[in-house]
Write a protein that holds these residues in place. Structure first.
Motif, PDB file in Angstrom:
ATOM      1  N   ILE A   9     -38.416  58.328  12.500  1.00 40.83           N
ATOM      2  CA  ILE A   9     -38.447  58.007  11.075  1.00 40.83           C
ATOM      3  C   ILE A   9     -38.643  59.275  10.241  1.00 40.83           C
ATOM      4  CG2 ILE A   9     -39.218  55.629  11.362  1.00 40.83           C
ATOM      5  CD1 ILE A   9     -42.060  56.511  10.965  1.00 40.83           C
ATOM      6  N   ASP A  10     -38.201  59.197   8.991  1.00 42.14           N
ATOM      7  CA  ASP A  10     -38.269  60.334   8.068  1.00 42.14           C
ATOM      8  C   ASP A  10     -39.534  60.223   7.224  1.00 42.14           C
ATOM      9  OD1 ASP A  10     -37.912  62.197   5.975  1.00 42.14           O
ATOM     10  OD2 ASP A  10     -35.735  62.037   6.145  1.00 42.14           O
ATOM     11  N   TYR A  11     -40.412  61.229   7.351  1.00 41.97           N
ATOM     12  CA  TYR A  11     -41.690  61.200   6.647  1.00 41.97           C
ATOM     13  C   TYR A  11     -41.530  61.331   5.131  1.00 41.97           C
ATOM     14  CZ  TYR A  11     -44.364  61.694  11.023  1.00 41.97           C
ATOM     15  OH  TYR A  11     -44.921  61.484  12.254  1.00 41.97           O
ATOM     16  N   SER A  24     -45.173  59.653   4.996  1.00 48.59           N
ATOM     17  CA  SER A  24     -46.162  60.718   5.180  1.00 48.59           C
ATOM     18  C   SER A  24     -47.578  60.250   4.874  1.00 48.59           C
ATOM     19  CB  SER A  24     -45.815  61.922   4.301  1.00 48.59           C
ATOM     20  OG  SER A  24     -45.754  61.554   2.932  1.00 48.59           O
ATOM     21  N   THR A  25     -47.716  59.126   4.162  1.00 53.38           N
ATOM     22  CA  THR A  25     -49.037  58.576   3.855  1.00 53.38           C
ATOM     23  C   THR A  25     -49.495  57.554   4.889  1.00 53.38           C
ATOM     24  OG1 THR A  25     -48.194  56.749   2.487  1.00 53.38           O
ATOM     25  CG2 THR A  25     -48.541  58.874   1.398  1.00 53.38           C
ATOM     26  N   TYR A  26     -48.640  57.231   5.853  1.00 59.59           N
ATOM     27  CA  TYR A  26     -48.954  56.213   6.850  1.00 59.59           C
ATOM     28  C   TYR A  26     -49.904  56.769   7.924  1.00 59.59           C
ATOM     29  CZ  TYR A  26     -45.128  53.040   5.388  1.00 59.59           C
ATOM     30  OH  TYR A  26     -44.315  52.186   4.700  1.00 59.59           O
ATOM     31  N   SER A  27     -50.688  55.887   8.506  1.00 58.94           N
ATOM     32  CA  SER A  27     -51.475  56.242   9.688  1.00 58.94           C
ATOM     33  C   SER A  27     -50.550  56.265  10.906  1.00 58.94           C
ATOM     34  CB  SER A  27     -52.580  55.217   9.915  1.00 58.94           C
ATOM     35  OG  SER A  27     -52.014  53.960  10.275  1.00 58.94           O
ATOM     36  N   LYS A  82     -45.487  51.199  14.163  1.00 64.43           N
ATOM     37  CA  LYS A  82     -44.976  49.871  13.839  1.00 64.43           C
ATOM     38  C   LYS A  82     -43.663  49.968  13.069  1.00 64.43           C
ATOM     39  CE  LYS A  82     -48.943  48.157  12.157  1.00 64.43           C
ATOM     40  NZ  LYS A  82     -49.895  47.145  11.619  1.00 64.43           N
ATOM     41  N   LEU A  83     -43.569  50.939  12.154  1.00 64.38           N
ATOM     42  CA  LEU A  83     -42.321  51.138  11.419  1.00 64.38           C
ATOM     43  C   LEU A  83     -41.211  51.583  12.360  1.00 64.38           C
ATOM     44  CD1 LEU A  83     -40.789  51.235   8.721  1.00 64.38           C
ATOM     45  CD2 LEU A  83     -41.566  53.606   8.465  1.00 64.38           C
ATOM     46  N   ASP A  84     -41.539  52.435  13.318  1.00 65.25           N
ATOM     47  CA  ASP A  84     -40.574  52.863  14.332  1.00 65.25           C
ATOM     48  C   ASP A  84     -39.948  51.652  15.017  1.00 65.25           C
ATOM     49  OD1 ASP A  84     -39.718  55.461  14.906  1.00 65.25           O
ATOM     50  OD2 ASP A  84     -41.670  56.043  15.680  1.00 65.25           O
ATOM     51  N   ASP A 105     -55.244  55.588  19.018  1.00 65.30           N
ATOM     52  CA  ASP A 105     -56.577  55.242  19.505  1.00 65.30           C
ATOM     53  C   ASP A 105     -56.543  53.826  20.085  1.00 65.30           C
ATOM     54  OD1 ASP A 105     -56.872  53.329  17.389  1.00 65.30           O
ATOM     55  OD2 ASP A 105     -57.581  54.925  16.056  1.00 65.30           O
ATOM     56  N   ILE A 106     -57.599  53.445  20.770  1.00 61.09           N
ATOM     57  CA  ILE A 106     -57.599  52.173  21.504  1.00 61.09           C
ATOM     58  C   ILE A 106     -57.424  50.984  20.565  1.00 61.09           C
ATOM     59  CG2 ILE A 106     -60.113  51.980  21.475  1.00 61.09           C
ATOM     60  CD1 ILE A 106     -57.655  50.849  24.263  1.00 61.09           C
TER      61      ILE A 106
END
Length: 288
Positions: free
Chosen positions: A90-92, A136-139, A145-147, A169-170
């Motif tokens: 994806i493009d940030y 770029s603002t996503y965690s 998930k977007l991928d 992370d877990i």
């Protein structure tokens, strides 16, 4: 045999000068099944997925995906599959929506279909409130998930996931597990994923294929694999897995008291009958 979503026979991929990344590999995945390829770095997991998804050629063998030969009907295969690579595609500098629109255009979908599919997937992956924000603002979890959402835009019947939870992370890993499990149970998606995580393969997959040195060592259900190993487990942790560590692994496998082995990130799990009696011998091997 008609219920096979993916059939791989004798797959061989050689990188110059003579690196057999995949070596006469055979694999069959039934429609509606989740199969996990489990193994260490360099085992051939990602190369297998790249070959099956038309992203790289191969030297020998035959690969049939969704009823189409990858060599002769690559376009039909690409229409039937979605691919999520290890490195994000994806493009940030675009919003989540813009990334999905772009992906829809690549599949020549109608504008109305793209828009309705974006709303559906944004809701499914709980991205409604952030779909118009820059990626770029996503965690890390949101990006992953977007991928997957982008890979599903054209409604594929087969999904390839290469290390889908790597770097998460877990908490986010388990959230993604929930979504992957739902995709399979609610929509009947066939999923082939690669992983380093024993827990991930155990929780998600119907079948686990343990792969090492480009070959499938064993294929079975998670429960059957666990039940086949009795005795103790010795875990060896490495700072990094390089040539010395791989040499230790190969030498340890040759010892008569080693009944089996699996990798989990930089940890090597060795299965023995009596851990207390065998630790000293393994330490001596490591010292060499």
């Amino acid at each position: 045999m008609t219920n096979l979503a993916i059939q791989i026979k004798g797959l061989t991929k050689i990188y110059p000068p003579d690196n057999r990344a995949v070596d006469t590999l055979d694999l069959e995945i039934k429609a509606g099944e989740i199969m996990a390829l489990l193994g260490p770095n360099g085992a051939g997991k990602s190369t297998t997925i790249r070959a099956a998804s038309t992203l790289c050629g191969f030297d020998e063998g035959k690969v049939v995906v969704a009823g189409f030969d990858v060599d002769t009907h690559s376009l039909e295969v690409r229409q039937a599959i979605g691919v999520v690579a290890q490195q994000t595609g994806i493009d940030y500098f675009l919003t989540g929506r813009e990334n999905m629109v772009l992906q829809g255009h690549l599949y020549r979908m109608k504008k109305s279909d793209i828009n309705s599919r974006i709303e559906e997937l944004a809701s499914y992956f709980e991205l409604d409130s952030s779909i118009d924000n820059l990626v770029s603002t996503y965690s890390g979890g949101m990006r992953r998930k977007l991928d997957i959402a982008c890979a599903l835009i054209h409604r594929p019947e087969i999904l390839f996931l290469d290390e889908p939870t790597l770097g998460l992370d877990i908490k986010n890993r388990k959230i993604l597990w929930k979504h992957i499990d739902k995709l399979n149970k609610e929509f009947g998606l066939t999923i082939l994923l690669t992983t380093h995580y024993l827990e991930e393969a155990d929780n998600l997959s119907h079948q686990v294929a343990i792969i090492n040195n480009g070959k499938v060592q064993v294929v079975d259900t998670p429960d059957a694999l666990k039940n086949s190993i009795h005795g103790d487990s010795i875990t060896v942790s490495f700072d990094d897995v390089g040539k010395n560590e791989q040499a230790f692994f190969h030498y340890a496998q040759q010892q008569p008291y080693i009944k089996g082995s699996t990798w989990e990130d930089n940890k090597l799990h060795l299965y023995v009958e009596d851990g207390g009696a065998n630790v000293a011998a393994l330490m001596a091997i490591a010292a060499e």
